[in-house]
Design an enzyme around this catalytic site. Structure first.
Site, PDB file in Angstrom:
ATOM      1  N   ILE A 173       0.835  -1.203   0.000  1.00  0.00           N
ATOM      2  CA  ILE A 173       0.000   0.000   0.000  1.00  0.00           C
ATOM      3  C   ILE A 173       0.871   1.256   0.000  1.00  0.00           C
ATOM      4  O   ILE A 173       0.642   2.187  -0.775  1.00  0.00           O
ATOM      5  CB  ILE A 173      -0.931   0.001   1.248  1.00  0.00           C
ATOM      6  CG1 ILE A 173      -1.890  -1.194   1.166  1.00  0.00           C
ATOM      7  CG2 ILE A 173      -1.691   1.310   1.393  1.00  0.00           C
ATOM      8  CD1 ILE A 173      -2.702  -1.298  -0.105  1.00  0.00           C
TER       9      ILE A 173
ATOM     10  N   ARG B 201     -16.896  -9.088   3.881  1.00  0.00           N
ATOM     11  CA  ARG B 201     -16.453 -10.003   2.814  1.00  0.00           C
ATOM     12  C   ARG B 201     -16.132 -11.388   3.396  1.00  0.00           C
ATOM     13  O   ARG B 201     -16.495 -12.413   2.839  1.00  0.00           O
ATOM     14  CB  ARG B 201     -15.222  -9.399   2.125  1.00  0.00           C
ATOM     15  CG  ARG B 201     -14.952  -9.953   0.743  1.00  0.00           C
ATOM     16  CD  ARG B 201     -14.133  -8.968  -0.063  1.00  0.00           C
ATOM     17  NE  ARG B 201     -13.574  -9.542  -1.273  1.00  0.00           N
ATOM     18  CZ  ARG B 201     -14.210  -9.609  -2.437  1.00  0.00           C
ATOM     19  NH1 ARG B 201     -15.428  -9.155  -2.546  1.00  0.00           N
ATOM     20  NH2 ARG B 201     -13.610 -10.144  -3.489  1.00  0.00           N
TER      21      ARG B 201
ATOM     22  N   LYS C 138     -13.415   0.589   7.908  1.00  0.00           N
ATOM     23  CA  LYS C 138     -12.458  -0.236   7.167  1.00  0.00           C
ATOM     24  C   LYS C 138     -12.558  -1.713   7.601  1.00  0.00           C
ATOM     25  O   LYS C 138     -12.579  -2.635   6.790  1.00  0.00           O
ATOM     26  CB  LYS C 138     -11.034   0.289   7.423  1.00  0.00           C
ATOM     27  CG  LYS C 138      -9.921  -0.635   7.031  1.00  0.00           C
ATOM     28  CD  LYS C 138      -9.773  -0.728   5.542  1.00  0.00           C
ATOM     29  CE  LYS C 138      -8.940  -1.912   5.130  1.00  0.00           C
ATOM     30  NZ  LYS C 138      -8.735  -2.018   3.710  1.00  0.00           N
TER      31      LYS C 138
ATOM     32  N   GLY D 173      -7.266 -16.032   2.311  1.00  0.00           N
ATOM     33  CA  GLY D 173      -5.904 -15.615   2.642  1.00  0.00           C
ATOM     34  C   GLY D 173      -5.709 -14.134   2.459  1.00  0.00           C
ATOM     35  O   GLY D 173      -6.665 -13.368   2.321  1.00  0.00           O
TER      36      GLY D 173
ATOM     37  N   ASP E 250      11.785   3.201   4.383  1.00  0.00           N
ATOM     38  CA  ASP E 250      11.653   1.792   4.734  1.00  0.00           C
ATOM     39  C   ASP E 250      12.929   1.354   5.453  1.00  0.00           C
ATOM     40  O   ASP E 250      14.026   1.794   5.099  1.00  0.00           O
ATOM     41  CB  ASP E 250      11.433   0.944   3.475  1.00  0.00           C
ATOM     42  CG  ASP E 250      10.724  -0.358   3.792  1.00  0.00           C
ATOM     43  OD1 ASP E 250       9.518  -0.482   3.486  1.00  0.00           O
ATOM     44  OD2 ASP E 250      11.375  -1.253   4.394  1.00  0.00           O
TER      45      ASP E 250
ATOM     46  N   ARG F 184      -8.664   1.156   0.193  1.00  0.00           N
ATOM     47  CA  ARG F 184      -9.704   0.175  -0.149  1.00  0.00           C
ATOM     48  C   ARG F 184      -9.345  -0.573  -1.411  1.00  0.00           C
ATOM     49  O   ARG F 184     -10.195  -1.237  -2.006  1.00  0.00           O
ATOM     50  CB  ARG F 184     -11.022   0.903  -0.399  1.00  0.00           C
ATOM     51  CG  ARG F 184     -11.657   1.438   0.837  1.00  0.00           C
ATOM     52  CD  ARG F 184     -12.825   2.292   0.438  1.00  0.00           C
ATOM     53  NE  ARG F 184     -13.883   2.219   1.427  1.00  0.00           N
ATOM     54  CZ  ARG F 184     -14.999   2.913   1.350  1.00  0.00           C
ATOM     55  NH1 ARG F 184     -15.204   3.729   0.353  1.00  0.00           N
ATOM     56  NH2 ARG F 184     -15.919   2.778   2.276  1.00  0.00           N
TER      57      ARG F 184
ATOM     58  N   THR G  18      -4.170  -0.462   8.486  1.00  0.00           N
ATOM     59  CA  THR G  18      -5.445  -0.894   9.078  1.00  0.00           C
ATOM     60  C   THR G  18      -5.224  -1.148  10.571  1.00  0.00           C
ATOM     61  O   THR G  18      -4.306  -1.880  10.943  1.00  0.00           O
ATOM     62  CB  THR G  18      -5.929  -2.182   8.395  1.00  0.00           C
ATOM     63  OG1 THR G  18      -5.999  -1.931   7.000  1.00  0.00           O
ATOM     64  CG2 THR G  18      -7.282  -2.608   8.909  1.00  0.00           C
TER      65      THR G  18
ATOM     66  N   CYS H 137      -5.507  -9.105   4.737  1.00  0.00           N
ATOM     67  CA  CYS H 137      -6.596  -8.212   5.162  1.00  0.00           C
ATOM     68  C   CYS H 137      -7.813  -8.974   5.669  1.00  0.00           C
ATOM     69  O   CYS H 137      -8.185  -8.876   6.823  1.00  0.00           O
ATOM     70  CB  CYS H 137      -6.991  -7.333   3.989  1.00  0.00           C
ATOM     71  SG  CYS H 137      -5.564  -6.519   3.299  1.00  0.00           S
TER      72      CYS H 137
END
Ligand code: SAJ
Length: 409
Positions: free
Chosen positions: A11, A205, A198, A249, A30, A146, A115, A252
């Site tokens: 993301i 789902r 979120k 899997g 990073d 999203r 998240t 999320c």
């Protein structure tokens, strides 16, 4: 504006490149020095349609670094894994907030994209205040992504977004920021509601996939083909059943329901659904054992270890659980995946993966599997179990295969 994006993962990286290709100066941060060096040399760390073009477009405004620097915007997009107790491990988010607090200046905005469980944004305020600033001196927003892997960039640009802010000014600043690349509507709310929404989306789902998986099991008992039944049920104007499969899997859908329910006592439907989805690999193994009529010490071949079709991501993949269960049961397991480049087991080409095999188990719905010519596969025993309904049954039967479809009794 100058934006530091902390965390250059699935993301963080596309988000950083979208800001950079829309006129902002972006520093991607990073801890992984190899990733930072590779990115600055033009190499991308994962597959995603359009990412390479976006990277070229963003080049003049984007640089990757290991150390955080001063900026107008600090965007936190680090991982939030589940720990051994199935609770959110917020250590990466907290540590990112801590490092931001060292660089934070008056009027800066901190945006959390990771998240997180409801209430996390409010918990970060005192960490940010260790900068010496007071809550009213800086801005804080939660802007959960999203976008669906496989269409990340298209969806990041076109989807509506929810923006939660600590106060009105935080919401307005974040809205202006995301309008620089977002063509979707930006809906404003408070921090906790944005965090909650979120998690609700991914939980919705997960629960619906669990329902499809339960339908598949019941259909088998009733000798009904669940795929045909779902197609027919979905002709109803208010019914939209999802697809059954070998389990859920990714980082999320399999994770977020835990974030939503960890502090609640009202989660029997949500946790029941998690249990159904988590149990699918063992259900598939039971099917394999029945099809092989109890034969043990045989080799089976897994087609696809990515968590879903056409991606190279294996995080929380049902294939990994299935392979461990099968090996514990005495099977020798070989693996073929045309997308995945790194995996905990050796990845073989299709010939080596199938040569000694007694069964192919299709776990992932990669497009490549639809195009396989089964006549070219020389196996010990021609048996295929399709858990995704992606192969053409007749084609495989004509090549001498016994074909079994998950959910077809
Ligand atoms: N799956 C099924 N049956 C289905 C659909 C999916 O078994 O009918 C399985 C997939 O094979 C996979 C898992 O579910 O193993 C999750 O895949 P996915 O395509 O449903 O979702 P993700 O995890 O790739 O992306 C989701 C998306 N969330 C929703 O659609 C509500 C995406 O929009 C989010 O941005 C993403 O999670 C995220 O980062 O949170």
């Amino acid at each position: 504006m100058k934006i530091c994006v902390i965390g250059l993962g699935f993301i963080g990286l596309p988000t950083a490149l979208l800001f950079a290709s829309n006129g902002h100066k972006v520093v991607g941060i990073d801890l992984d020095k190899n990733k930072v060096d590779s990115l600055n040399n033009g190499e991308l760390p994962f597959e995603e349609p359009g990412l390479s073009e976006l990277h070229s477009k963003a080049k003049a405004n984007f640089i990757a670094k290991t150390d955080l620097e001063e900026a107008d915007v600090f965007l936190i997009a680090v991982q939030t894994p589940l720990d051994n107790l199935k609770l959110a491990d917020l250590s990466y988010v907290k540590s990112a907030a801590k490092s931001v607090s060292v660089k934070l200046k008056k009027c800066n905005i901190v945006v959390v994209e990771s998240t997180v469980p409801p209430g996390t944004g409010e918990m970060l305020v005192p960490i940010l205040e260790t900068s010496g600033l007071k809550q009213e001196d800086f801005h804080l927003a939660h802007c959960p992504e999203r976008a669906i892997p496989g269409k990340t960039i298209e969806e990041m640009v076109n989807n509506d977004r929810i923006i939660g802010g600590l106060d009105d000014e935080s919401r307005e600043i974040a809205k202006k920021l995301y309008s620089s690349f977002s063509k979707g509507k930006l809906h404003l709310t408070n921090l906790k509601t944005a965090e909650f929404v979120k998690l609700m989306e991914n939980t919705y789902r997960d629960v619906n996939i669990a329902l499809a998986n339960e339908f598949a099991k019941i259909a088998e008992e009733n000798r009904v083909d669940v795929w045909e039944a779902i197609e027919l049920a979905n002709r109803h104007p208010r019914v939209d059943v999802m697809k059954p499969g070998p389990g859920v899997g990714g980082h999320c859908i399999a994770v977020d329901p835990h974030f939503l329910t960890s502090s609640s006592t009202r989660s029997s439907l949500i946790m029941g659904s998690r249990e159904i989805n988590d149990s699918m690999p063992s259900y598939v193994l039971r099917l394999v054992k029945n099809l092989l009529k109890g034969e043990k010490n045989v080799t089976i071949t897994i087609f696809g270890v990515a968590y879903k079709g056409n991606v190279d991501d294996t995080r929380e993949s049902p294939a990994t659980r299935f392979i461990k269960l099968a090996e514990n049961d005495g099977f020798e397991v070989k693996v073929y995946d045309p997308h995945v480049k790194r995996y905990e087991k050796e990845l073989l080409d299709i010939e080596d993966a199938t040569a000694e095999s007694s069964a192919i188990i299709i776990i992932t719905d990669h497009d490549e599997f639809r195009k396989i010519d089964p006549k070219k596969l020389t196996m010990k025993n021609k048996l295929v179990l399709d858990t995704r309904n992606i192969i053409e049954q007749k084609l495989w039967e004509d090549a001498g295969f016994k074909v079994h479809l998950l959910g077809k009794g």
